[in-house]
Design a protein around this motif. Structure first.
Motif, PDB file in Angstrom:
ATOM      1  N   ALA A 262       0.835  -1.205   0.000  1.00 51.90           N
ATOM      2  CA  ALA A 262       0.000   0.000   0.000  1.00 51.90           C
ATOM      3  C   ALA A 262       0.867   1.251   0.000  1.00 51.90           C
ATOM      4  O   ALA A 262       0.620   2.202  -0.756  1.00 51.90           O
ATOM      5  CB  ALA A 262      -0.924   0.000   1.207  1.00 51.90           C
ATOM      6  N   GLY A 263       1.899   1.269   0.844  1.00 53.29           N
ATOM      7  CA  GLY A 263       2.790   2.419   0.908  1.00 53.29           C
ATOM      8  C   GLY A 263       3.527   2.652  -0.392  1.00 53.29           C
ATOM      9  O   GLY A 263       3.724   3.797  -0.820  1.00 53.29           O
ATOM     10  N   ALA A 264       3.930   1.574  -1.061  1.00 46.74           N
ATOM     11  CA  ALA A 264       4.661   1.708  -2.318  1.00 46.74           C
ATOM     12  C   ALA A 264       3.791   2.331  -3.404  1.00 46.74           C
ATOM     13  O   ALA A 264       4.225   3.252  -4.120  1.00 46.74           O
ATOM     14  CB  ALA A 264       5.178   0.345  -2.768  1.00 46.74           C
ATOM     15  N   PHE A 265       2.555   1.863  -3.549  1.00 40.40           N
ATOM     16  CA  PHE A 265       1.645   2.433  -4.552  1.00 40.40           C
ATOM     17  C   PHE A 265       1.317   3.880  -4.216  1.00 40.40           C
ATOM     18  O   PHE A 265       1.277   4.740  -5.095  1.00 40.40           O
ATOM     19  CB  PHE A 265       0.362   1.601  -4.641  1.00 40.40           C
ATOM     20  N   ALA A 288       0.814  -1.538  17.146  1.00 38.76           N
ATOM     21  CA  ALA A 288       0.054  -2.236  16.108  1.00 38.76           C
ATOM     22  C   ALA A 288       0.485  -1.731  14.736  1.00 38.76           C
ATOM     23  O   ALA A 288       1.098  -0.677  14.601  1.00 38.76           O
ATOM     24  CB  ALA A 288      -1.441  -2.011  16.316  1.00 38.76           C
ATOM     25  N   ARG A 289       0.151  -2.483  13.698  1.00 38.48           N
ATOM     26  CA  ARG A 289       0.651  -2.176  12.363  1.00 38.48           C
ATOM     27  C   ARG A 289      -0.167  -1.074  11.697  1.00 38.48           C
ATOM     28  O   ARG A 289      -1.392  -1.068  11.772  1.00 38.48           O
ATOM     29  CB  ARG A 289       0.656  -3.438  11.512  1.00 38.48           C
ATOM     30  N   PRO A 290       0.512  -0.146  11.010  1.00 36.18           N
ATOM     31  CA  PRO A 290      -0.176   1.017  10.432  1.00 36.18           C
ATOM     32  C   PRO A 290      -0.721   0.739   9.032  1.00 36.18           C
ATOM     33  O   PRO A 290      -0.494  -0.328   8.457  1.00 36.18           O
ATOM     34  CB  PRO A 290       0.947   2.053  10.360  1.00 36.18           C
ATOM     35  N   GLY A 294       6.943   2.180   5.769  1.00 37.01           N
ATOM     36  CA  GLY A 294       7.943   2.966   5.060  1.00 37.01           C
ATOM     37  C   GLY A 294       7.941   4.403   5.531  1.00 37.01           C
ATOM     38  O   GLY A 294       7.204   4.788   6.443  1.00 37.01           O
ATOM     39  N   GLU A 295       8.754   5.199   4.905  1.00 37.98           N
ATOM     40  CA  GLU A 295       8.879   6.602   5.288  1.00 37.98           C
ATOM     41  C   GLU A 295       7.653   7.400   4.861  1.00 37.98           C
ATOM     42  O   GLU A 295       7.151   7.243   3.751  1.00 37.98           O
ATOM     43  CB  GLU A 295      10.135   7.210   4.672  1.00 37.98           C
TER      44      GLU A 295
END
Length: 353
Positions: A262-265, A288-290, A294-295
């Motif tokens: 998701a972050g990459a797209f 917990a996971r966001p 990534g940055e």
């Protein structure tokens, strides 16, 4: 009814076949005879009749001298079916009202020109903005060669998608799950990362609504025996993936893979539309996971801003539709690709994504 009401009627017809026509556009057509009889048509699955021909077949001789309202320019080329422009001419239609010109290079005004050359009164542009929203995936594909990208996310109200141990089933309830599967049914391909496949072993099929299963795409390699198989496995640049999917006739791709994908797209600016399901739940901590891995933006000035275009309650959850359009550019309703209304599951039903 006036022209606008007839075109809205044609849009409803097109919407009803949204999940069945790809890679052809989901088009609706309404024909009214000189005596006031009304006939309807919508594009059939690939290889079947286009909307205009469905309506003409229903009308028969009554089409002579009538008016047709169609959401997209009638085709002027022979593919699996004959040219719709010729069919309208041969049926004796006197007037055609078209919402949008078709950007497909095989049409691109040729259908309109052929109708006018035959003496048909043609009007173009009625409710064009609304139909541009409805056909956004098709229009993007025909204009750029790439599919429309929908990023789907499910989270708690504090923006977390999974517990620290990786468990995430079920954050949202049954109604949200059914809605997400309806989005799957409208998508020609679905993308996840190999990490999600290893962690969750998803099948990525359409199960809670009627519809076809999308092409399953794994970024990386899926383990032997994974439920996602058979799947297209891909390694490389995301833009190359979109080019490859577009070449296969994929009009809409749904990105469901975890926070890394998701972050990459998102950071690459490749998302055309965001669908975020929020559950009335809180993890209550920062471990917990966001939504994205990534940055992120280093300062508030660099925060990505879009426009919320719809908020829909689904059982106890909320669906938020988000468009990558800056608030300063919003002067009215923002285009958004929406699925049709579906009956909600019982609020007590459980589900997830």
């Amino acid at each position: 009814m006036d022209d606008a009401e007839r075109m809205q009627q044609a849009m409803v017809l097109g919407s009803a076949v949204r999940a069945a026509t790809s890679p052809n556009p989901w088009v609706g057509c309404v024909i009214e005879s000189p005596s006031g009889e009304v006939f309807e048509g919508a594009t059939e699955p690939p290889g079947g009749r286009h909307a205009e021909v469905v309506a003409l077949d229903a009308a028969g001789p009554a089409a002579q001298g009538g008016t047709a309202w169609v959401t997209l320019e009638p085709c002027a080329h022979t593919g699996r079916t004959g040219p719709c422009a010729d069919a309208l001419i041969e049926a004796g239609i006197a007037r055609v009202v078209i919402a949008l010109e078709d950007p497909d290079t095989r049409v691109a005004g040729a259908g309109i020109e052929r109708l006018r050359a035959a003496g048909v009164d043609v009007e173009v542009g009625l409710l064009g903005d609304a139909v541009r929203v409805q056909l956004a995936p098709y229009l993007k594909h025909r204009s750029t060669g790439q599919p429309w990208v929908v990023l789907k996310l499910g989270a708690t109200l504090d923006g977390r998608t999974a517990a620290p141990d990786g468990t995430s089933q079920w954050i949202t309830g049954g109604a949200a799950r059914a809605d997400a599967h309806a989005v799957r049914a409208e998508s020609d391909a679905i993308v996840v990362g190999a990490g999600t496949v290893r962690a969750d072993d998803p099948s990525l099929t359409v199960r809670h609504v009627d519809g076809k299963d999308p092409l399953r795409v794994v970024l990386g390699s899926a383990p032997v025996g994974a439920r996602v198989l058979p799947a297209m496995e891909f390694s490389g640049e995301l833009t190359d993936l979109l080019d490859a999917l577009g070449a296969r006739g994929v009009l809409q791709v749904l990105v469901e893979g975890g926070a890394t994908v998701a972050g990459a797209f998102h950071r690459a600016g490749l998302v055309d539309h965001y669908v975020i399901y929020l559950a009335p739940a809180l993890f209550g901590g920062d471990d917990a996971r966001p939504l994205f891995a990534g940055e992120g933006a280093p300062t508030i000035a660099d925060v990505w801003r879009g426009a919320i275009t719809a908020v829909t309650q689904l059982g106890g959850d909320l669906r938020i539709d988000l468009s990558p359009v800056g608030p300063s550019a919003v002067t009215g309703p923002v285009p958004v690709v929406r699925i049709g209304d579906i009956p909600p599951f019982s609020p007590s039903g459980q589900g997830g994504h």
